[in-house]
Design a protein around this motif. Structure first.
Motif, short mmCIF file in Angstrom:
data_model
loop_
_atom_site.label_atom_id
_atom_site.label_comp_id
_atom_site.label_asym_id
_atom_site.label_seq_id
_atom_site.Cartn_x
_atom_site.Cartn_y
_atom_site.Cartn_z
N PHE A 41 -7.58 2.89 -6.53
CA PHE A 41 -7.71 3.24 -5.12
C PHE A 41 -7.30 2.08 -4.24
O PHE A 41 -7.34 0.91 -4.64
N ASN A 42 -6.88 2.43 -3.02
CA ASN A 42 -6.61 1.46 -1.97
C ASN A 42 -7.30 1.93 -0.70
O ASN A 42 -7.63 3.11 -0.54
N ILE A 43 -7.49 1.00 0.22
CA ILE A 43 -8.13 1.29 1.50
C ILE A 43 -7.22 0.79 2.62
O ILE A 43 -6.80 -0.37 2.62
N ILE A 95 0.82 -1.21 0.00
CA ILE A 95 0.00 0.00 0.00
C ILE A 95 0.85 1.26 0.00
O ILE A 95 0.36 2.37 -0.24
N LYS A 96 2.14 1.11 0.28
CA LYS A 96 3.04 2.26 0.25
C LYS A 96 3.12 2.82 -1.16
O LYS A 96 2.96 2.11 -2.15
N GLY A 97 3.38 4.12 -1.25
CA GLY A 97 3.52 4.73 -2.56
C GLY A 97 2.91 6.11 -2.60
O GLY A 97 2.55 6.71 -1.57
N SER A 98 2.76 6.64 -3.80
CA SER A 98 2.29 7.99 -4.01
C SER A 98 0.83 7.98 -4.49
O SER A 98 0.46 7.17 -5.34
N TYR A 99 0.03 8.89 -3.91
CA TYR A 99 -1.38 9.00 -4.26
C TYR A 99 -1.71 10.45 -4.62
O TYR A 99 -1.14 11.38 -4.04
N ILE A 105 -8.81 -9.21 0.95
CA ILE A 105 -9.73 -8.38 0.17
C ILE A 105 -8.91 -7.52 -0.78
O ILE A 105 -7.99 -6.82 -0.35
N ASP A 106 -9.25 -7.57 -2.05
CA ASP A 106 -8.54 -6.79 -3.04
C ASP A 106 -8.58 -5.30 -2.70
O ASP A 106 -9.64 -4.76 -2.36
N LYS A 107 -7.44 -4.64 -2.74
CA LYS A 107 -7.29 -3.20 -2.52
C LYS A 107 -7.46 -2.78 -1.06
O LYS A 107 -7.52 -1.59 -0.76
N VAL A 108 -7.52 -3.74 -0.14
CA VAL A 108 -7.69 -3.42 1.28
C VAL A 108 -6.51 -3.93 2.08
O VAL A 108 -6.17 -5.11 2.03
N CYS A 109 -5.90 -3.02 2.84
CA CYS A 109 -4.84 -3.37 3.78
C CYS A 109 -5.37 -3.13 5.19
O CYS A 109 -5.75 -2.00 5.52
N ALA A 110 -5.40 -4.15 6.01
CA ALA A 110 -5.87 -4.03 7.38
C ALA A 110 -4.74 -4.33 8.35
O ALA A 110 -3.98 -5.28 8.16
#
Length: 219
Positions: free
Chosen positions: A166-168, A6-10, A187-192
């Motif tokens: 998008f990511n969550i 999930i790290k990176g630029s948004y 879950i795709d696109k979800v980091c918990a």
């Protein structure tokens, strides 16, 4: 997803509650570019936020659905703490979301005396929020406290709204827990991640948000 992925630029990073702490930490780390409709409120259940997003904020904080609740907090005007002024806690009973910092306590005036200016400000926040998440190439949503089922529902709703990538990021607080531990929900696109139940702990936020940046594209 894990934290590394999930790290990176948004292009834009926004808070989905459950209280003010995600927005405050984003601001502290220079990752917040505007005031969102949920930044200064309390939304204890992500299910209510999901319903709000699915309904595109329809009937949100309409006067007929709002009521005074016990307690008072500091009054905040567009992110600026106003010294010496407290704010009523006003609940939207339709969505079960509480405005915490928007209604100043003014002697001899009803809490709704400032509703018109508040609603105009909220409408601007909603429009800006929708514009940002529908036109940006990459968006990161951050939420404090959610279940697997709620997060799965959120991901499905955002798939219908967000045009770009998008990511969550979900922070799941647990009493007595120390450190940060990834939760593999699959879950795709979800980091918990599991974190201590300390919503304002700088060490936790610094660790979780390390490596997350805003892009140089126009905000």
């Amino acid at each position: 997803m894990n934290l590394k992925e999930i790290k990176g630029s948004y292009d834009v990073i926004v808070s989905l509650g459950s209280a003010c702490n995600p927005a405050m930490e984003l601001k502290r780390l220079n990752l917040r570019t505007f005031s969102g409709p949920l930044d200064w409120s309390v939304s204890l259940s992500l299910s209510d936020v999901n319903r709000l997003l699915k309904n595109k904020f329809s009937n949100f904080m309409e006067l007929e659905n709002m009521q005074l609740t016990d307690g008072a907090f500091a009054f905040v005007d567009d992110g600026v703490l106003i010294e010496g002024v407290q704010s009523y806690l006003i609940e939207d009973t339709h969505y079960n979301i509480i405005s915490v910092h928007d209604f100043p306590i003014i002697p001899h005036q009803h809490w709704s005396a400032t509703y018109t200016s508040y609603k105009e400000k909220l409408t601007n926040r909603i429009n800006r929020f929708i514009e940002k998440i529908t036109t940006s190439e990459s968006v990161l949503f951050i939420r404090w406290a959610a279940t697997y089922e709620q997060s799965l529902e959120l991901q499905a709703i955002l798939e219908q709204i967000v045009k770009g990538n998008f990511n969550i990021l979900i922070l799941c607080p647990e009493e007595g827990f120390k450190g940060v531990s990834e939760i593999n929900w699959g879950i795709d696109k979800v980091c918990a991640v599991k974190v201590p139940r300390l919503p304002n702990d700088l060490e936790t936020w610094n660790y979780v948000l390390e490596g997350i940046t805003l892009s140089s594209r126009k905000q």
